[in-house]
Design a protein around this motif. Sequence first.
Motif, PDB file in Angstrom:
ATOM      1  N   ILE A 213       0.854  -1.189   0.000  1.00  0.00           N
ATOM      2  CA  ILE A 213       0.000   0.000   0.000  1.00  0.00           C
ATOM      3  C   ILE A 213       0.892   1.242   0.000  1.00  0.00           C
ATOM      4  N   ILE A 214       0.568   2.176  -0.888  1.00  0.00           N
ATOM      5  CA  ILE A 214       1.284   3.459  -0.940  1.00  0.00           C
ATOM      6  C   ILE A 214       0.282   4.541  -0.539  1.00  0.00           C
ATOM      7  N   GLY A 215       0.681   5.424   0.371  1.00  0.00           N
ATOM      8  CA  GLY A 215      -0.210   6.514   0.775  1.00  0.00           C
ATOM      9  C   GLY A 215       0.487   7.849   0.676  1.00  0.00           C
ATOM     10  N   THR A 216      -0.266   8.872   0.287  1.00  0.00           N
ATOM     11  CA  THR A 216       0.317  10.212   0.250  1.00  0.00           C
ATOM     12  C   THR A 216      -0.732  11.243   0.656  1.00  0.00           C
ATOM     13  N   ARG A 217      -0.224  12.378   1.195  1.00  0.00           N
ATOM     14  CA  ARG A 217      -1.145  13.455   1.585  1.00  0.00           C
ATOM     15  C   ARG A 217      -1.389  14.409   0.428  1.00  0.00           C
ATOM     16  N   ASP A 218      -0.490  14.417  -0.560  1.00  0.00           N
ATOM     17  CA  ASP A 218      -0.488  15.441  -1.599  1.00  0.00           C
ATOM     18  C   ASP A 218      -1.219  14.942  -2.861  1.00  0.00           C
ATOM     19  N   PRO A 219      -2.321  15.603  -3.255  1.00  0.00           N
ATOM     20  CA  PRO A 219      -3.085  15.133  -4.430  1.00  0.00           C
ATOM     21  C   PRO A 219      -2.227  15.075  -5.697  1.00  0.00           C
ATOM     22  N   LYS A 220      -1.273  16.026  -5.849  1.00  0.00           N
ATOM     23  CA  LYS A 220      -0.453  16.022  -7.080  1.00  0.00           C
ATOM     24  C   LYS A 220       0.469  14.794  -7.110  1.00  0.00           C
ATOM     25  N   LEU A 221       1.022  14.489  -5.961  1.00  0.00           N
ATOM     26  CA  LEU A 221       1.892  13.309  -5.864  1.00  0.00           C
ATOM     27  C   LEU A 221       1.052  12.049  -6.107  1.00  0.00           C
ATOM     28  N   ALA A 222      -0.167  12.055  -5.582  1.00  0.00           N
ATOM     29  CA  ALA A 222      -1.075  10.910  -5.765  1.00  0.00           C
ATOM     30  C   ALA A 222      -1.340  10.692  -7.254  1.00  0.00           C
ATOM     31  N   GLU A 223      -1.526  11.772  -7.986  1.00  0.00           N
ATOM     32  CA  GLU A 223      -1.759  11.652  -9.440  1.00  0.00           C
ATOM     33  C   GLU A 223      -0.570  11.001 -10.134  1.00  0.00           C
ATOM     34  N   VAL A 225       1.649   9.013  -8.774  1.00  0.00           N
ATOM     35  CA  VAL A 225       1.739   7.605  -8.348  1.00  0.00           C
ATOM     36  C   VAL A 225       0.728   6.777  -9.140  1.00  0.00           C
ATOM     37  N   TYR A 226      -0.490   7.297  -9.267  1.00  0.00           N
ATOM     38  CA  TYR A 226      -1.526   6.555 -10.007  1.00  0.00           C
ATOM     39  C   TYR A 226      -1.108   6.350 -11.469  1.00  0.00           C
ATOM     40  N   PHE A 227      -0.511   7.389 -12.060  1.00  0.00           N
ATOM     41  CA  PHE A 227      -0.092   7.286 -13.468  1.00  0.00           C
ATOM     42  C   PHE A 227       0.859   6.094 -13.643  1.00  0.00           C
ATOM     43  N   VAL A 228       1.818   5.956 -12.735  1.00  0.00           N
ATOM     44  CA  VAL A 228       2.791   4.854 -12.843  1.00  0.00           C
ATOM     45  C   VAL A 228       2.083   3.506 -12.662  1.00  0.00           C
ATOM     46  N   ILE A 229       1.188   3.435 -11.686  1.00  0.00           N
ATOM     47  CA  ILE A 229       0.510   2.148 -11.411  1.00  0.00           C
ATOM     48  C   ILE A 229      -0.331   1.719 -12.615  1.00  0.00           C
ATOM     49  N   ASN A 230      -1.078   2.654 -13.170  1.00  0.00           N
ATOM     50  CA  ASN A 230      -1.912   2.324 -14.329  1.00  0.00           C
ATOM     51  C   ASN A 230      -1.036   1.974 -15.542  1.00  0.00           C
ATOM     52  N   SER A 231       0.068   2.698 -15.683  1.00  0.00           N
ATOM     53  CA  SER A 231       0.932   2.475 -16.852  1.00  0.00           C
ATOM     54  C   SER A 231       1.678   1.150 -16.771  1.00  0.00           C
ATOM     55  N   THR A 232       2.067   0.769 -15.549  1.00  0.00           N
ATOM     56  CA  THR A 232       2.866  -0.460 -15.432  1.00  0.00           C
ATOM     57  C   THR A 232       1.993  -1.679 -15.116  1.00  0.00           C
ATOM     58  N   GLY A 233       0.773  -1.450 -14.643  1.00  0.00           N
ATOM     59  CA  GLY A 233      -0.147  -2.575 -14.403  1.00  0.00           C
ATOM     60  C   GLY A 233       0.126  -3.354 -13.140  1.00  0.00           C
ATOM     61  N   CYS A 234       0.559  -2.650 -12.075  1.00  0.00           N
ATOM     62  CA  CYS A 234       0.873  -3.388 -10.840  1.00  0.00           C
ATOM     63  C   CYS A 234      -0.201  -3.222  -9.769  1.00  0.00           C
ATOM     64  N   GLY A 235      -1.384  -2.735 -10.170  1.00  0.00           N
ATOM     65  CA  GLY A 235      -2.472  -2.602  -9.187  1.00  0.00           C
ATOM     66  C   GLY A 235      -2.850  -3.969  -8.629  1.00  0.00           C
ATOM     67  N   LEU A 236      -3.272  -3.991  -7.374  1.00  0.00           N
ATOM     68  CA  LEU A 236      -3.598  -5.266  -6.714  1.00  0.00           C
ATOM     69  C   LEU A 236      -4.845  -5.890  -7.343  1.00  0.00           C
ATOM     70  N   SER A 237      -4.834  -7.200  -7.505  1.00  0.00           N
ATOM     71  CA  SER A 237      -5.966  -7.900  -8.144  1.00  0.00           C
ATOM     72  C   SER A 237      -7.210  -7.777  -7.260  1.00  0.00           C
ATOM     73  N   PRO A 238      -8.406  -7.915  -7.860  1.00  0.00           N
ATOM     74  CA  PRO A 238      -9.635  -7.807  -7.062  1.00  0.00           C
ATOM     75  C   PRO A 238      -9.671  -8.807  -5.901  1.00  0.00           C
ATOM     76  N   PHE A 239      -9.299 -10.059  -6.175  1.00  0.00           N
ATOM     77  CA  PHE A 239      -9.405 -11.062  -5.107  1.00  0.00           C
ATOM     78  C   PHE A 239      -8.436 -10.770  -3.957  1.00  0.00           C
ATOM     79  N   ASP A 240      -7.203 -10.378  -4.302  1.00  0.00           N
ATOM     80  CA  ASP A 240      -6.246 -10.049  -3.245  1.00  0.00           C
ATOM     81  C   ASP A 240      -6.671  -8.780  -2.493  1.00  0.00           C
ATOM     82  N   SER A 241      -7.297  -7.839  -3.212  1.00  0.00           N
ATOM     83  CA  SER A 241      -7.816  -6.632  -2.537  1.00  0.00           C
ATOM     84  C   SER A 241      -8.902  -7.031  -1.544  1.00  0.00           C
ATOM     85  N   TRP A 242      -9.724  -7.969  -1.957  1.00  0.00           N
ATOM     86  CA  TRP A 242     -10.823  -8.434  -1.105  1.00  0.00           C
ATOM     87  C   TRP A 242     -10.263  -9.139   0.140  1.00  0.00           C
ATOM     88  N   LEU A 243      -9.275  -9.992  -0.064  1.00  0.00           N
ATOM     89  CA  LEU A 243      -8.661 -10.690   1.086  1.00  0.00           C
ATOM     90  C   LEU A 243      -7.992  -9.698   2.033  1.00  0.00           C
TER      91      LEU A 243
END
Length: 404
Positions: A213-223, A225-243
């Motif tokens: 889990i990555i957390g940040t207080r700054d909305p710009k930094l969050a944007e 971080v999200y860009f990298v996650i979406n671009s590289t495809g390392c978001g957590l799978s639905p089932f693992d998110s559920w667990l």
Amino acid sequence: MTKTKPYNIETELVINKSSDQYNASVPPLYQLATFKQESLSNMGEYDYTRSGNPTRTHLQNHMAKIMKAHQTFAVTSGMGCLDVILRLLQPGDEVIAGDDLYGGTHRLLTYLNNKGDLKVHHHDTTNTELIKLKITPAIKMIFLESPTNPLIKVCDVKAITDHAHAVNPDCIVVFDNTMMTPILMTPLDLGVDIQYESATKYLNGHHDIMAGIIGTRDPKLAERVYFVINSTGCGLSPFDSWLLSRGLRTLAVRVERQQKNCVKIAEFLQNAGFKVRYAGLPSHPQYKLHQSQCKGAGAVLSFETGSIKMSEKIVESTDIFGIAVSFGCVNSLISMPCKMSHASIDSKTREEREFPEDLIRLCIGIENIDDLIYDLTRALLKSGAVKVNEKDELYNAVAVQPKL
Ligand SMILES: Cc1ncc(COP(=O)(O)O)c(C=O)c1O
Ligand SMILES: N[C@@H](CCSC[C@H](N)C(=O)O)C(=O)O
């Protein structure tokens, strides 16, 4: 009562509110890759699970409350968090990293340093004045852990972070909070820009998934971080998110119980004459500093026996404590970091950093404390590491090795 007050973390962990259309009492699992759209002109909130998935969103919103973050992101492992964060840097950027970071963190930083992608400066982060001297406007990122895994070194997070921001407001201070979890420490409150945790450990607590889990207080930094996650495809799978959402609900009770057990084991080993590294013992060199920035010392400790062979025998003599890497699960584990979790740090570097080869790490679970101490006592006796004091067989064993 008209005034509302924020709930405490123990309550927030359990509430886990869901906006599900059927009022599902736990977050529903959206086990799918793609989402149908109403029309080309009326696209829905989600299109593709790599970019976003309701089960992952639920977990991330829940984690944001727990971490006191503006936004959090769930990815496939703790190392995945570090990879995402490192991609925020430019080629050749200079960074400072502690000299006792987790072995895998050291490995990735060293890899990038040796390739010339980054210039990594390792320093002893327990020495605040030294770190302050080393922070120059050229430093773009600082990597901190406290207490470190497994030498349990503590750094002054606020002093280092404040100084870094004073020297360079754009310097990103990154804190790995795997050892403490938000139950014991909220580093974003101390000013760090990014907090991440290997959720493989305490956050999930059952060793049945890998997650970060990555957390940040700054909305710009969050944007970013999200860009990298979406671009590289390392978001957590639905089932693992559920667990992970499921495991998270019991975090507070697990950590409380594990820590209570750990304090007793730390005292037991110290009384037996071993050099114990645990931030909850008044003998720890940064005991007061740790107390000032955390609500407890957690459930990982390490100790030295004075002999690699003896340490090996102890590790191989326990019954309840399993020989395994990782920590933060409900069951207790025993390991030798130099041979296991930290083997990726070469022996020369370990020696330079005074990393004891005989070090044993204990990761304490929720078992009955008497059973844990009995198991350890048996292993210490079997290996010849202690003699039994006849007056009190179980607790007052005397170390055979000279006191360290
Ligand atoms: C302190 C710390 N940070 C990060 C990691 C990496 O997490 P993961 O194993 O989930 O990739 C680990 C262990 O692996 C760790 O101990
Ligand atoms: N073989 C693994 C070792 C993982 S160590 C896991 C955990 N962080 C710990 O400290 O026990 C690797 O090469 O990364």
